[in-house]
Design a protein around this motif. Structure first.
Motif, PDB file in Angstrom:
ATOM      1  N   THR A 152      -3.812   7.231   5.142  1.00 36.56           N
ATOM      2  CA  THR A 152      -2.569   7.039   4.397  1.00 36.56           C
ATOM      3  C   THR A 152      -2.785   6.488   2.989  1.00 36.56           C
ATOM      4  O   THR A 152      -1.829   6.401   2.216  1.00 36.56           O
ATOM      5  CB  THR A 152      -1.631   6.097   5.169  1.00 36.56           C
ATOM      6  N   MET A 153      -4.006   6.107   2.658  1.00 36.31           N
ATOM      7  CA  MET A 153      -4.282   5.665   1.291  1.00 36.31           C
ATOM      8  C   MET A 153      -4.210   6.869   0.356  1.00 36.31           C
ATOM      9  O   MET A 153      -4.956   7.844   0.516  1.00 36.31           O
ATOM     10  CB  MET A 153      -5.666   5.026   1.194  1.00 36.31           C
ATOM     11  N   THR A 154      -3.310   6.821  -0.617  1.00 38.09           N
ATOM     12  CA  THR A 154      -3.198   7.902  -1.588  1.00 38.09           C
ATOM     13  C   THR A 154      -4.236   7.736  -2.681  1.00 38.09           C
ATOM     14  O   THR A 154      -4.883   6.680  -2.804  1.00 38.09           O
ATOM     15  CB  THR A 154      -1.805   7.918  -2.224  1.00 38.09           C
ATOM     16  N   CYS A 155      -4.394   8.767  -3.494  1.00 36.55           N
ATOM     17  CA  CYS A 155      -5.306   8.667  -4.622  1.00 36.55           C
ATOM     18  C   CYS A 155      -4.887   7.513  -5.536  1.00 36.55           C
ATOM     19  O   CYS A 155      -5.736   6.754  -6.023  1.00 36.55           O
ATOM     20  CB  CYS A 155      -5.329   9.985  -5.396  1.00 36.55           C
ATOM     21  N   LEU A 208      -6.730   0.026  -6.277  1.00 36.33           N
ATOM     22  CA  LEU A 208      -7.723  -0.865  -5.693  1.00 36.33           C
ATOM     23  C   LEU A 208      -8.943  -0.988  -6.602  1.00 36.33           C
ATOM     24  O   LEU A 208      -9.458  -2.092  -6.839  1.00 36.33           O
ATOM     25  CB  LEU A 208      -8.139  -0.354  -4.318  1.00 36.33           C
ATOM     26  N   LEU A 209      -9.413   0.140  -7.118  1.00 34.18           N
ATOM     27  CA  LEU A 209     -10.575   0.125  -8.010  1.00 34.18           C
ATOM     28  C   LEU A 209     -10.285  -0.633  -9.304  1.00 34.18           C
ATOM     29  O   LEU A 209     -11.152  -1.336  -9.834  1.00 34.18           O
ATOM     30  CB  LEU A 209     -11.010   1.556  -8.320  1.00 34.18           C
ATOM     31  N   ASP A 210      -9.076  -0.497  -9.806  1.00 32.52           N
ATOM     32  CA  ASP A 210      -8.696  -1.206 -11.028  1.00 32.52           C
ATOM     33  C   ASP A 210      -8.719  -2.718 -10.833  1.00 32.52           C
ATOM     34  O   ASP A 210      -9.055  -3.471 -11.757  1.00 32.52           O
ATOM     35  CB  ASP A 210      -7.302  -0.776 -11.482  1.00 32.52           C
ATOM     36  N   ASP A 238      -6.625  -1.014   5.528  1.00 31.48           N
ATOM     37  CA  ASP A 238      -6.943  -2.262   6.215  1.00 31.48           C
ATOM     38  C   ASP A 238      -8.280  -2.832   5.721  1.00 31.48           C
ATOM     39  O   ASP A 238      -9.215  -2.079   5.434  1.00 31.48           O
ATOM     40  CB  ASP A 238      -7.017  -2.040   7.725  1.00 31.48           C
ATOM     41  N   VAL A 239      -8.345  -4.153   5.651  1.00 34.10           N
ATOM     42  CA  VAL A 239      -9.540  -4.837   5.160  1.00 34.10           C
ATOM     43  C   VAL A 239     -10.291  -5.438   6.341  1.00 34.10           C
ATOM     44  O   VAL A 239      -9.720  -6.189   7.141  1.00 34.10           O
ATOM     45  CB  VAL A 239      -9.168  -5.955   4.163  1.00 34.10           C
ATOM     46  N   VAL A 262      -4.477  -3.580   1.736  1.00 32.72           N
ATOM     47  CA  VAL A 262      -4.425  -3.573   0.270  1.00 32.72           C
ATOM     48  C   VAL A 262      -3.238  -2.802  -0.278  1.00 32.72           C
ATOM     49  O   VAL A 262      -2.955  -2.878  -1.475  1.00 32.72           O
ATOM     50  CB  VAL A 262      -5.726  -3.006  -0.328  1.00 32.72           C
ATOM     51  N   ARG A 263      -2.540  -2.064   0.570  1.00 33.91           N
ATOM     52  CA  ARG A 263      -1.338  -1.366   0.098  1.00 33.91           C
ATOM     53  C   ARG A 263      -0.170  -2.329  -0.075  1.00 33.91           C
ATOM     54  O   ARG A 263       0.792  -2.017  -0.777  1.00 33.91           O
ATOM     55  CB  ARG A 263      -0.949  -0.252   1.065  1.00 33.91           C
ATOM     56  N   THR A 264      -0.255  -3.495   0.562  1.00 42.07           N
ATOM     57  CA  THR A 264       0.837  -4.469   0.483  1.00 42.07           C
ATOM     58  C   THR A 264       0.418  -5.809  -0.099  1.00 42.07           C
ATOM     59  O   THR A 264       1.271  -6.575  -0.557  1.00 42.07           O
ATOM     60  CB  THR A 264       1.434  -4.712   1.883  1.00 42.07           C
TER      61      THR A 264
END
Length: 308
Positions: A48-51, A57-59, A229-230, A245-247
């Protein structure tokens, strides 16, 4: 004064997270029936992680203390935005490590792997093609992977090869390691054993537990799943997530109580306590370093040239 969380004393001495495993996808050309920790395969999805989620996350990763990201899966190059994400990571100043099965390498991928801030890693199981193909579940995988390993060596691309022993009688794991050294692979880790995580639990007939972990989980490293998820590492997926990390910002998760509680669950085996030059199983579960840490040994200087 606010009291420290109870878990902190148990994890003092661990490094802050600087190495982040990105599980970009669960899709893979292989369907290793006996050892895939991620239960990956040709029909699996990308999560479910979009581009945009990955790019965000990388930023934010450098501000969270991250200096290196490892693209893993599944087979990370099967993610539709793999090249874009790898280049985005490089653009933020991160070093990139690609853990690929090296089954298919395009011209664009060779160009990426030749970047000075990119390193490459793969797994290899036997010097006998039929045995290797049986382990991966894909006919022809040995020829493809070995050919591309040789090409990476020819191109002077920093490469680490991991050898995993399934514990089956007749597997030529040590011979595979010797073959890689003879081929000129600059760094070949000691033979490690399969861990009871994911698909391997059925093969080993045991449930996942913290005793199956190498003891380095969360020590300077963390993993992000294809759903955000982490976790402490890709092999600790049977434990709860520390957050998503999405929230929640990554830095907040790594400073949170849930992360500290996870760190406290793992029995710590310091790498100085074992001889990494052999795998005599004198430590439980094995004396070799966990897979991800082993792959960054060139940067850490813990592995000498000559494939000790």
């Amino acid at each position: 004064m606010t009291a420290e969380p109870a878990s902190i004393p148990a994890v003092r001495g661990l490094d802050r997270v600087w190495f982040l495993e990105l599980e970009l996808t669960q899709r893979c050309q292989f369907q290793c029936p006996s050892l895939c920790y991620a239960d990956a395969g040709p029909t699996k999805g990308h999560g479910t992680m979009t581009c945009a989620d990955w790019e965000h996350l990388l930023d934010t990763a450098p501000a969270a203390g991250i200096t290196t990201v490892q693209c893993i899966g599944g087979e990370p190059t099967m993610h539709p935005n793999f090249l874009r994400l790898a280049e985005h990571a490089l653009g933020t100043g991160l070093k990139v490590q690609v853990y690929s099965n090296l089954y298919r390498v395009t011209t664009a991928l060779w160009e990426l792997y030749s970047h000075p801030n990119v390193t490459l890693a793969t797994s290899y199981y036997s010097d006998v093609p039929a045995q290797h193909d049986k382990i991966t579940g894909r006919e022809g995988s040995h020829v493809q992977t070995r050919t591309n390993i040789a090409e990476a060596v020819k191109r002077d691309i920093p490469l680490k090869v991991a050898i995993v022993d399934l514990g089956e009688e007749g597997q030529r794991a040590q011979e595979a390691r010797a073959e890689m050294i003879a081929l000129g692979v600059p760094r070949v880790g000691p033979v490690d054993r399969v861990r009871a995580v994911g698909r391997a639990t059925g093969h080993m007939r045991m449930e996942s537990n913290v005793g199956e972990l190498c003891g380095q989980c969360g020590d300077g490293r963390a993993a992000i799943s294809w759903d955000g998820d982490v976790r402490m590492c890709v092999l600790s997926r049977f434990l709860p997530s520390a957050g998503n990390v999405r929230t929640t910002p990554l830095a907040d998760i790594l400073d949170g109580a849930a992360w500290l509680d996870l760190l406290a669950r793992v029995h710590r085996r310091r790498i100085t306590a074992c001889n990494p030059g052999s795998d005599s199983n004198d430590c439980n579960p094995a004396e070799t370093l966990c897979e991800g840490n082993a792959l960054v040994l060139p940067a850490l200087g813990l592995f000498e040239e000559g494939n000790q």
